[in-house]
Design a protein around this motif. Structure first.
Motif: not given
Length: 463
Positions: A37-49
Motif C-alpha cells: 500500500v502506498e499513499l499517493a495523496a492525502f488532503e486531510g480528514i475533514g468533510n470532502g477531503e
C-alpha cells in the motif's frame, strides 16, 4: 452487507486519540508493513477531503480513492470509497471518552465485495481474516505510539532527520509527526518544501542556517550494506557515505549559533566484530578486524566536532531490524513461506535483532533522555541464534526449515559480505537501555515477527 467492529480501550483521552489520528503521519503508521500500500495523496480528514491510495505492485497497482465525511472534531470521522476494489466501503473511526484519561477506539466497517451474492458468502473466508489482521495491527500501533508519546511529557520538538526515505527514516518521520513534533527532512537536492533542508555529502554542501534552532538531529543516512557481493566501489560508497556524511553534519552542527541539544547518530552492532558466544555490551571495546568494524569506528569518530561543541551525542548501535517491508526479513520471510527457507552455516551465530517499532521507541527515548550519550545498543534484550530466527519463521508460516546452507557455498556466492553479515555472530545486549528503564513492546521474537508479518489477529500482545 458484511459489517465488522474493532474496539479497543486505551489509556489516553478521546481528544488525544483523535489528535493522533488527525496529524500527518497517521496513515503511514497505520499501514500494515506486509501490505503493498502506498499513499499517493492525502488532503486531510475533514468533510470532502480525500486520500488516494495505490494498492498492489506497479504496474498492476489499483487506485483506491477514499472521501472523508461525518467529521466531528474530537469524536469521529468516516471515509467511504469513491473508487477502488470494493463494491461498497464505509469506515467509521470513533473516539469515545470513558474518563479524562481513558477512551475507546472503535472502527466500524461496512463493505461489499464485487460479484455479490457469491462474494458475500465467501467474505468470511477471504476478506475478513485479512481485515481482522490489519485492524489488530492498527490498534497495536495506535496503542504503542500513544504510550510512547505519553511517557515523555514535554513540549513538541523540532527535529531534523537524515535518511528519511529509508526503512527506519520513513517510519520515524511518521511516528514523530503523530506525536505533534515538527520534522525537517534532510534531502540531497535543493529544498522545495518548508519541511526540507538541503544537504549533499557527495559535494560537501549543507544548509547549516536551516539547522539553527532545531532541538535535535537524527542521522540515519548511509549506503545500504545489503548486496549480493561487495565490490570495491560498493565498499567505498558504504564507508564514505557514513564517515564523510556524518563529519559534514557534525561540522555543520558545531558551527551553529543555536545548535541542537541532541545528535542521535546511527551506527551498528557490527562495531563489535565477530564475538561467537561471548555476550557484549556498550562497555566492551569495539573491534576493527573486519570491514564493517572499520566502518563503524570511522562512523562514530566522525561525530567528534558535535561532541566537542557540547552537543549530547548518541551512537545508536543498531541491530538487525525486523520489518516485513525491508531489511533482512523482506528477503528471508518469503523464502521460508515458500518452503525454501534455510539456515546459513551452522546456525549458531547470534543475531542481535530489534523490531522496527521498538527501534522507533529507542530513538524517541534517546531524544528525550538527558543522561543518554555515547554508544547505545539498539537491540532487543535477548539476541537469538540464527537457526532460532529461521525456525520461528517456519513455525509462523507452518513450513519446514530443516535445510542448512553450507558456509562454503555462501562464501562462494557472496565473498566478504557473507562473513560480515550472514555468518557473523554478535551476541549484543542493550545494557544502557536496560539501565535507563526502557520498556520494549516487542521483546519476544515470535510476537515481534507475528506483529510485522500480520500473523496475529490480537489487537494487543497475548498474555
Amino acid at each position: 452487507m458484511p459489517t465488522l467492529r474493532f474496539p479497543s480501550v486505551l489509556d489516553v483521552s478521546a481528544q488525544a486519540l483523535y489528535d493522533w489520528h488527525a496529524r500527518p503521519g497517521a496513515f503511514q503508521r497505520l499501514t500494515p508493513p506486509w501490505a503493498p500500500v502506498e499513499l499517493a495523496a492525502f488532503e486531510g480528514i475533514g468533510n470532502g477531503e480525500r486520500a488516494v491510495i495505490r494498492l498492489g505492485y506497479e504496474p498492476l497497482a489499483l487506485t483506491w480513492i477514499a472521501e472523508h465525511h461525518g467529521h466531528q472534531s474530537g469524536r469521529q470521522f468516516c471515509d467511504r470509497q469513491v473508487q477502488g476494489p470494493f463494491k461498497q466501503w464505509n469506515h467509521q473511526h470513533c473516539f469515545e471518552p470513558i474518563s479524562d484519561t481513558r477512551s475507546r477506539l472503535v472502527d466500524d466497517i461496512t463493505y461489499e465485495l464485487p460479484l455479490a451474492p457469491l462474494s458475500t458468502a465467501l467474505a468470511p473466508y477471504v476478506a475478513e481474516p485479512e481485515l481482522r489482521r490489519q485492524f489488530a495491527y492498527r490498534h497495536r500501533i495506535t496503542r504503542h505510539d500513544l504510550d510512547r508519546h505519553r511517557a515523555y511529557e514535554s513540549a513538541p520538538k523540532r527535529i531534523a532527520i537524515s535518511g528519511s526515505s529509508g526503512l527506519v527514516g520513513r517510519a520515524l518521520v511518521a511516528f514523530l509527526r503523530t506525536g505533534g513534533h515538527t520534522v525537517h527532512r534532510l534531502v540531497r537536492r535543493p529544498a522545495t518544501r518548508p519541511d526540507e533542508i538541503m544537504w549533499n555529502p557527495s559535494t560537501g554542501q549543507v544548509d547549516a542556517a536551516a539547522l539553527n534552532g532545531v532541538d535535535a538531529v537524527v542521522h540515519l543516512a548511509g549506503e545500504n550494506v545489503f548486496a549480493p557481493r561487495w565490490t570495491d566501489a560498493k565498499k567505498a560508497r558504504i564507508f564514505d557515505s557514513r564517515a564523510r556524511g556524518t563529519r559534514l553534519l557534525a561540522d555543520a552542527l558545531a558551527s551553529l549559533n543555536d545548535p541542537p541539544s541532541a545528535f542521535i547518530s546511527a551506527s551498528a552492532v557490527g562495531a563489535y566484530g565477530d564475538r561467537g558466544d561471548t555476550s557484549v555490551t556498550e562497555s566492551d571495546a569495539p573491534r576493527t578486524t573486519d570491514f564493517l568494524g572499520e566502518v563503524c569506528a570511522a562512523w562514530e569518530a566522525a561525530t567528534t566536532p558535535a561532541e566537542a561543541a557540547g552537543i549530547r551525542t548518541v551512537h545508536l548501535r543498531i541491530g538487525v531490524v525486523l520489518a516485513a517491508n525491508g531489511g533482512a526479513l523482506q528477503v528471508l520471510a518469503p523464502l521460508v513461506q515458500a518452503g525454501l527457507g534455510g539456515t546459513p552455516g551452522r546456525g549458531d551465530a547470534f543475531v542481535p535483532w530489534i523490531a522496527l517499532d521498538d527501534l522507533l521507541g529507542t530513538i524517541h527515548h534517546a531524544l528525550h533522555s538527558e543522561t543518554l550519550r555515547g554508544p547505545v545498543n539498539a537491540t532487543a534484550p535477548e539476541p537469538v541464534q540464527l537457526r532460532t530466527l529461521v525456525d520461528t519463521l517456519g513455525t509462523i508460516f507452518r513450513r519446514p526449515t530443516p535445510w542448512r546452507i553450507p558456509q562454503a557455498l555462501i562464501r562462494a556466492l557472496s565473498g566478504e559480505a557473507a562473513d560480515a553479515m550472514a555468518l557473523k555472530s554478535i551476541r549484543a545486549r542493550p545494557a544502557r537501555l536496560q539501565e535507563e528503564g526502557y520498556a520494549w513492546a516487542f521483546d519476544d521474537l515470535a510476537f515481534a515477527l507475528r506483529h510485522t508479518l500480520g500473523r496475529t489477529m490480537h489487537p494487543h500482545r497475548p498474555k
